[in-house]
Design an enzyme around this catalytic site. Structure first.
Site, PDB file in Angstrom:
ATOM      1  N   ASP A   1      -2.643   6.706   0.813  1.00  0.00           N
ATOM      2  CA  ASP A   1      -2.613   7.942   1.612  1.00  0.00           C
ATOM      3  C   ASP A   1      -1.816   7.809   2.899  1.00  0.00           C
ATOM      4  OD1 ASP A   1      -3.903   9.540  -0.019  1.00  0.00           O
ATOM      5  OD2 ASP A   1      -5.855   9.497   1.021  1.00  0.00           O
ATOM      6  N   LEU A   2      -2.068   6.699   3.605  1.00  0.00           N
ATOM      7  CA  LEU A   2      -1.399   6.526   4.905  1.00  0.00           C
ATOM      8  C   LEU A   2       0.119   6.468   4.721  1.00  0.00           C
ATOM      9  CD1 LEU A   2      -2.254   6.146   7.887  1.00  0.00           C
ATOM     10  CD2 LEU A   2      -1.847   3.715   7.565  1.00  0.00           C
TER      11      LEU A   2
ATOM     12  N   HIS B   1      -9.731   3.209  19.454  1.00  0.00           N
ATOM     13  CA  HIS B   1      -8.893   4.237  20.070  1.00  0.00           C
ATOM     14  C   HIS B   1      -9.321   4.579  21.509  1.00  0.00           C
ATOM     15  CE1 HIS B   1      -7.571   4.474  16.061  1.00  0.00           C
ATOM     16  NE2 HIS B   1      -8.347   5.453  15.612  1.00  0.00           N
TER      17      HIS B   1
ATOM     18  N   ARG C   1     -11.563  20.516  16.844  1.00  0.00           N
ATOM     19  CA  ARG C   1     -10.779  19.286  16.751  1.00  0.00           C
ATOM     20  C   ARG C   1      -9.929  19.192  18.002  1.00  0.00           C
ATOM     21  NH1 ARG C   1      -6.055  17.666  12.410  1.00  0.00           N
ATOM     22  NH2 ARG C   1      -5.888  15.511  13.108  1.00  0.00           N
TER      23      ARG C   1
ATOM     24  N   GLY D   1       0.849  -1.195   0.000  1.00  0.00           N
ATOM     25  CA  GLY D   1       0.000   0.000   0.000  1.00  0.00           C
ATOM     26  C   GLY D   1       0.881   1.239   0.000  1.00  0.00           C
ATOM     27  N   ALA D   2       2.044   1.113  -0.639  1.00  0.00           N
ATOM     28  CA  ALA D   2       3.052   2.186  -0.564  1.00  0.00           C
ATOM     29  C   ALA D   2       2.644   3.431  -1.327  1.00  0.00           C
ATOM     30  CB  ALA D   2       4.383   1.676  -1.089  1.00  0.00           C
TER      31      ALA D   2
ATOM     32  N   LYS E   1      -6.347  -1.272  11.090  1.00  0.00           N
ATOM     33  CA  LYS E   1      -7.778  -1.496  11.282  1.00  0.00           C
ATOM     34  C   LYS E   1      -8.519  -1.126   9.996  1.00  0.00           C
ATOM     35  CE  LYS E   1      -9.301   2.912  13.188  1.00  0.00           C
ATOM     36  NZ  LYS E   1     -10.271   3.310  12.187  1.00  0.00           N
TER      37      LYS E   1
END
Ligand code: BG6
Length: 784
Positions: free
Chosen positions: A36-37, A267, A365, A32-33, A174
């Site tokens: 987005d993450l 979380h 936020r 998954g390079a 997750k």
């Protein structure tokens, strides 16, 4: 193989220092390079790992992989790699050198087929052989959607395992299932490929500096905390993750998960365990930490519907329809906000509420944990003992722009490791969690570090307590699944989003239950509360304290027509006559048509038709409300001529002249024919400015009590109007307010929140003295 090598960029494995490699080689494979993450955090995290470990004896190679074909994937990944940065203490020249070295150690792979994995493995092995390197381990980071896990796991297991003696670590992001059963299924499948110790399930909150500090803080400050970290001293614990962003662009994920699965089950629950678990004897022993965490999750008291409140921001449904190509009838009840109160079945925490709250499209936020202590002193003097006593783990954002551990000065001066935390003393006059900042001890990290960078270091070090084990995951789902199931049928409270939410989402805890603090202006009944006769397409609820019927407009209009017929039959049965007053405007048009074409048994013969309001134009003018009544209804049904009561706006060849006393004339006619001037039914609409009938904002004459019918002025043409007064409307036995269309959403939202302010929004002055008010608001007007 040869062709494959041509398709990829040059692969270098270099020794970055003299010692590199002496403890063995580590191959990192990031799947998954190009995602987005990876772009935002993971590539940077691996670069930081490389920089931090450069002199520690391991050598590295980095393999970015994705499904994207080599040229394209390589370009995408290297674009992201160009943006890597060093921490401020690294000189620019050194940073450039490090980046250059890292780039040379990195290559891109397309990993799609079984052969691709075999090639990757061969490449790693031949490179180890060529360089004469001992293999220390392989780290596979799966930053991919969960549906791809099993397939990838299968390939890693069959083709990419290192030789005995070297470790394998597989990192998973997750979601890990969406309830207990699906999580168990996924875990079972993964276990056919990997051992428990090989799997690292990420919860990135455990990598946040402040969250990672909770347990060490509790340990280091035991002398102060031991006597007070319990039910006798703690009033409540708030665990909060508020976001201003909404789910736009992610609805395909969010629709399946919602806020509880997205952040609360993981979380916030992880944070709760860090706060409430028993401190292990040996805090640096991962196994002991995980064991105590598990023990705590098992002590959480089962949740019921009454332990939670849920909400959804108003734009969510539109986003879902657009992004998931759903039709206008699709109606999602996925919560985007939740407040849940959790209790722990232990001597230490019995009765202490742990309040877990999170939501999208909120006013700010911020994420934090706040442990609020009980006031046990009654201070006659202005003693500091009576000021709030709290410990706050400020995780991020919000008013305090840095992560911090914050302790009220009247509690104790905390101990934090000097090598990584510094005390902040230069305060502004800022307030934080109800106290001036100067009344706290505030500590911030010496060096801020992103959560993923911390987690990647933990994976490298094999520090498993910062990750979720299968047992802990199952225990958490076991705890949350019943609540999720019980909420599945609940319609969430709708909130406008941002600062507009005001106090709409505030909730109160009473005993073991929570409920919204603000009186429900729109309250939905669950399907089992619907009467049998109700169509599944209709929801009966409460709006501004009165009955609300809501559905798609067509269904809603047919229901209203039906309700009018029922009211007519009842009135005729009791008094031989039915007095119905109708408003003008566009909304009733469909209703009039429906009455004309579907209600053949309607007692028209005994019905008197009145006008709630009229424009001061000749009755045959197309702008006249009466003209439209004639057009849509009267010409199709048999209402006796003398039962039709147009408003006398056109007398003596002039329009609404006060001297003609048209309003008084109509009032008199009403007094003569309508018993107690109380109509059986009045149909109203609502304008976008909150007007109803022809009572516009700031028209005091229409609010006066002694007039039944009044002349008013509208801000739009035709300006002059004749209208029922609020006084007359409120005398009715039944008032139906029909509101249709998206255009009305803003005013519906607004009036759902204000009290009675008829001067500003005349519709809020509609409140029948003894009669019944029913709102008929379609989905578009209610939810946009
Ligand atoms: C993620 C959730 O796990 O956490 C997101 O999927 C949420 O919906 C995010 O926005 C919050 O994390 P952070 O680090 O931005 O507070």
């Amino acid at each position: 193989m040869q062709a494959k090598l041509l398709g990829v960029i040059v692969f270098f494995t270099i020794f970055s220092s003299l010692v590199a490699g002496s403890q063995g080689h580590i191959s990192v494979v990031l799947l998954g390079a190009t995602g987005d993450l990876a772009k935002k955090y993971l590539l940077q995290g691996f670069f930081q790992l490389y920089v931090d470990q450069i002199d520690n004896g391991h050598s590295f190679s980095f393999h970015g992989a994705a499904l994207t074909p080599p040229e394209q994937g390589q370009t995408l990944m290297f674009e992201a790699l160009k943006r890597l940065s060093c921490s401020p203490d690294v000189f620019p020249d050194r940073c450039a050198l490090l980046k250059d070295q890292f780039l040379k150690l990195t290559r891109y792979w397309q990993l799609k087929t079984a052969e691709d994995y075999v090639s990757l493995n061969q490449d790693i092995e031949s490179s180890l052989r060529e360089k004469g390197l001992q293999e220390a381990g392989r780290l596979f980071y799966l930053s991919v959607p969960p549906f791809a896990y099993v397939d990838i796991a299968h390939h890693i297991n069959s083709s990419c395992r290192p030789k005995p003696g070297a470790w394998l670590r597989v990192v998973l992001e997750k979601p890990f299932g969406h309830d207990h059963e699906s999580a168990q299924q996924l875990a079972k499948e993964l276990h056919t490929f990997f051992l428990e110790e090989e799997m690292y399930r990420v919860d990135h909150y455990l990598g946040k500096q402040v969250v990672a500090e909770i347990l060490p803080f509790r340990q280091q400050n035991r002398q102060f905390l031991d006597p007070i970290w319990n039910r006798h001293n703690v009033e409540r614990v708030e665990i909060v993750l508020k976001e201003t962003l909404d789910a736009k662009g992610r609805t395909s994920f969010y629709e399946q998960y919602g806020v509880v699965r997205d952040v609360i089950q993981n979380h916030l629950t992880e944070i709760l365990t860090c706060i409430a678990m028993e401190i292990p004897k040996n805090g640096s022993n991962s196994e002991e930490v995980l064991k105590n965490k598990l023990a705590l999750v098992k002590l959480l008291q089962p949740l019921e519907k009454a332990n939670a409140v849920i909400g959804q921001y108003q734009g969510y449904n539109d986003q879902v329809r657009e992004e998931l190509q759903k039709d206008e009838h699709h109606f999602s009840t996925t919560p985007t906000f939740a407040g849940v109160v959790v209790f722990i079945d232990s001597l230490r925490w019995e009765g202490v509420p742990f309040v877990l709250t999170s939501g999208k499209a909120l006013d700010e936020r911020v994420s934090y944990v706040r442990v609020l202590f009980k006031h046990q002193a009654f201070c006659v003097s202005r003693s500091s003992k009576c000021k709030p006593q709290q410990i706050i783990f400020h995780i991020g954002h919000g008013e305090l722009q840095f992560p911090a551990v914050v302790v009220s000065q009247n509690l104790f001066k905390p101990i934090l490791p000097e090598e990584s935390w510094q005390e902040v003393t230069d305060f502004s006059s800022q307030h934080l969690y109800g106290q001036p900042l100067s009344e706290y001890y505030v500590y911030r990290p010496l060096k801020e570090q992103d959560a993923y960078t911390t987690l990647i270091t933990n994976i490298y070090q094999g520090k498993k307590d910062a990750f979720i084990t299968t047992q802990n995951l199952m225990a958490s789902w076991h705890f949350w699944t019943p609540l999720l199931e019980s909420l599945a049928q609940e319609v969430p409270r709708f909130y406008p989003g941002g600062t507009e939410n005001r106090n709409l989402l505030d909730f109160v805890i009473s005993g073991r239950e929570v409920s919204f603090a603000l009186e429900q202006h729109v309250e939905f009944m669950t399907s089992d509360q619907h009467s049998q006769a109700d169509s599944y397409k209709t929801v009966r609820s409460i709006f501004r304290g009165s009955q609300l019927v809501t559905a798609w407009s067509e269904t809603l209009v047919s229901m209203l027509a039906q309700d009018i017929e029922v009211a007519a039959e009842e009135a005729v049965k009791h008094s031989g006559v039915f007095h119905l007053a109708l408003s003008g405007g566009s909304s009733p048009t469909a209703l009039l048509q429906r009455l004309a074409t579907h209600h053949y048994t309607f007692p028209w013969k005994h019905t008197h038709l009145w006008m709630v309001d009229e424009r001061c134009v000749p009755l045959t003018n197309h702008e006249s409300n009466f003209d439209s009544l004639y057009d849509k209804l009267l010409q199709h049904v048999r209402v006796p001529y003398l039962h039709i009561h147009p408003m006398p706006v056109h007398m003596n060849q002039r329009l609404c002249a006060e001297e003609d006393h048209g309003a008084e004339f109509y009032a008199k006619e009403i007094s003569l024919l309508v018993k107690n001037t109380s109509f059986h039914m009045i149909l109203l609409g609502v304008g976008t400015d909150g007007h109803t009938a022809s009572i516009f904002p700031h028209t005091p004459e229409a609010m006066e009590r002694d007039q039944l019918v009044v002349l008013t002025e509208s801000p739009v043409k035709p300006h002059w109007r004749m209208s029922f007064s609020l006084h007359l409307i409120n005398k009715a036995q039944k008032v139906a307010v029909l509101v249709l269309g998206k255009r009305k959403n803003d005013i519906v939202t607004l009036i759902s929140r204000v009290e009675q302010e008829p001067q500003n929004w005349p519709i809020t002055g509609v409140n029948p003295n003894t009669g019944q008010l029913v709102w008929y608001i379609d989905y578009e007007a209610l939810f946009r």
